[in-house]
Design an enzyme around this catalytic site. Structure first.
Site, PDB file in Angstrom:
ATOM      1  N   THR A  98      10.608  25.790 116.346  1.00 32.47           N
ATOM      2  CA  THR A  98      10.956  27.206 116.213  1.00 32.47           C
ATOM      3  C   THR A  98       9.682  27.957 115.866  1.00 32.47           C
ATOM      4  OG1 THR A  98      13.173  26.656 115.451  1.00 32.47           O
ATOM      5  CG2 THR A  98      12.365  28.863 114.950  1.00 32.47           C
ATOM      6  N   LYS A 174      15.770  31.423 120.563  1.00 30.88           N
ATOM      7  CA  LYS A 174      15.945  30.562 119.395  1.00 30.88           C
ATOM      8  C   LYS A 174      15.975  31.403 118.121  1.00 30.88           C
ATOM      9  CE  LYS A 174      16.360  26.807 116.952  1.00 30.88           C
ATOM     10  NZ  LYS A 174      15.371  25.740 116.846  1.00 30.88           N
ATOM     11  N   LYS A 242      11.176  29.515 106.603  1.00 30.96           N
ATOM     12  CA  LYS A 242      10.367  29.657 107.816  1.00 30.96           C
ATOM     13  C   LYS A 242      11.129  30.382 108.922  1.00 30.96           C
ATOM     14  CE  LYS A 242      10.137  26.090 110.573  1.00 30.96           C
ATOM     15  NZ  LYS A 242      10.661  26.477 111.913  1.00 30.96           N
TER      16      LYS A 242
END
Length: 300
Positions: A98, A174, A242
């Site tokens: 990602t 994503k 994150k």
């Protein structure tokens, strides 16, 4: 008959190990590489091929990179021991982390300078689906990149969403998925602990809500961890710092307000600050429980 390929997988964590096993089951010669020697040894024990990445790289048909983020992907390819310069021209580079869309575009451009086919291919489905070869892959890249990556996609994915020729489109999708997934985990934790204040036990919450309109994939997948008091990390709390951070950074660049994402991120930040960062992300429920004086299953 499918042609047997030589494929390397960098990153043998909870997702990468399953990816490597799925490729191996596809009858390809599969090499697994990780900073943790025991992970590599475990993969060899499952039938994986062994060797040094710097020596194996020129012989590979595809390199699958299943690491944490853009920085680690860049390190694998272009760091001091980077393999981009060692890979043969037209090798497929399949990047599964990602990462921000602009990072994917930058890496694709640098790979093109080495004659490599970069596929922006973030994955979704968790460790279980990775091991089953049943991931969803949100992929974008040139026709040549898709063609070169096809054996890997066939071995690892139940569904491949082909999102166009431009790298970055896969990573953008994503980010949309991670916005929802992170919010759903935090919302599940809030709803479960709210229910506890009203006498609804976690097991009963799961039994009922999983069959009602309020359910989600994340609720059905993560609530059992809370019910069992098992916070072994399948996906850790810190991953959401994150991933939701990427969502908010991307939203800021687009001048788009994402207040629900921001609120969810703060709960994961609180969980990490309480020392829960390496626990399963369902442990975000402990933030709510501690604030309300509740005792979750398995807690003393």
């Amino acid at each position: 008959m499918a042609v047997k390929k030589r494929i390397g997988v960098v990153g043998l964590g909870s997702m990468g190990f399953g990816v490597a096993l799925s490729i191996l089951r596809g009858s390809h010669t599969t090499f697994g590489f990780d900073v943790m020697a025991e992970a590599q040894q475990r993969f060899v024990g499952e039938g994986g091929a062994s060797g040094d990445l710097s020596e194996i790289a020129p012989t590979l048909d595809a390199l699958v990179i299943v690491v944490l983020n853009a920085a680690q992907t860049e390190e694998v390819l272009f760091g001091p021991a980077g393999v981009a310069k060692l890979l043969a021209k037209e090798t497929a580079v399949i990047a599964c982390a990602t990462q921000p869309p602009e990072a994917a575009r930058s890496l694709a451009s640098r790979c093109a300078e080495h004659g490599l086919h970069y596929l922006d291919a973030p994955i979704s489905g968790g460790a279980k689906k990775a091991a089953e070869g049943a991931l969803s892959i949100m992929a974008s890249g040139s026709a040549e990149a898709f063609a070169a990556a096809r054996p890997v996609l066939a071995a690892t994915a139940e569904t491949v969403f082909e999102l166009g020729p431009e790298p970055g489109a896969g990573s953008a999708m994503k980010s949309v998925n991670q916005l929802l997934a992170g919010v759903h985990i935090a919302a599940m934790a809030e709803a479960l602990t709210f229910g506890m204040t009203q006498g609804v036990e976690p097991a009963k919450f799961l039994e009922v809500i999983s069959k009602c309109a309020g359910t989600s994939w994340m609720l059905e997948n993560r609530t059992p961890h809370i019910v069992d008091g098992d916070y072994t990390p399948r996906s850790a709390v810190d991953i959401w710092l994150k991933d939701l951070g990427i969502v908010l950074d991307t939203a800021k660049q687009a001048r788009f307000a994402a207040p629900i994402t921001a609120a969810a991120l703060q709960q994961f930040v609180a969980a990490s600050g309480q020392g829960l960062g390496r626990e399963d992300d369902a442990a975000v429920a402990k933030v709510y429980a501690r604030n309300a004086g509740l005792t979750l299953p398995g807690d003393a």
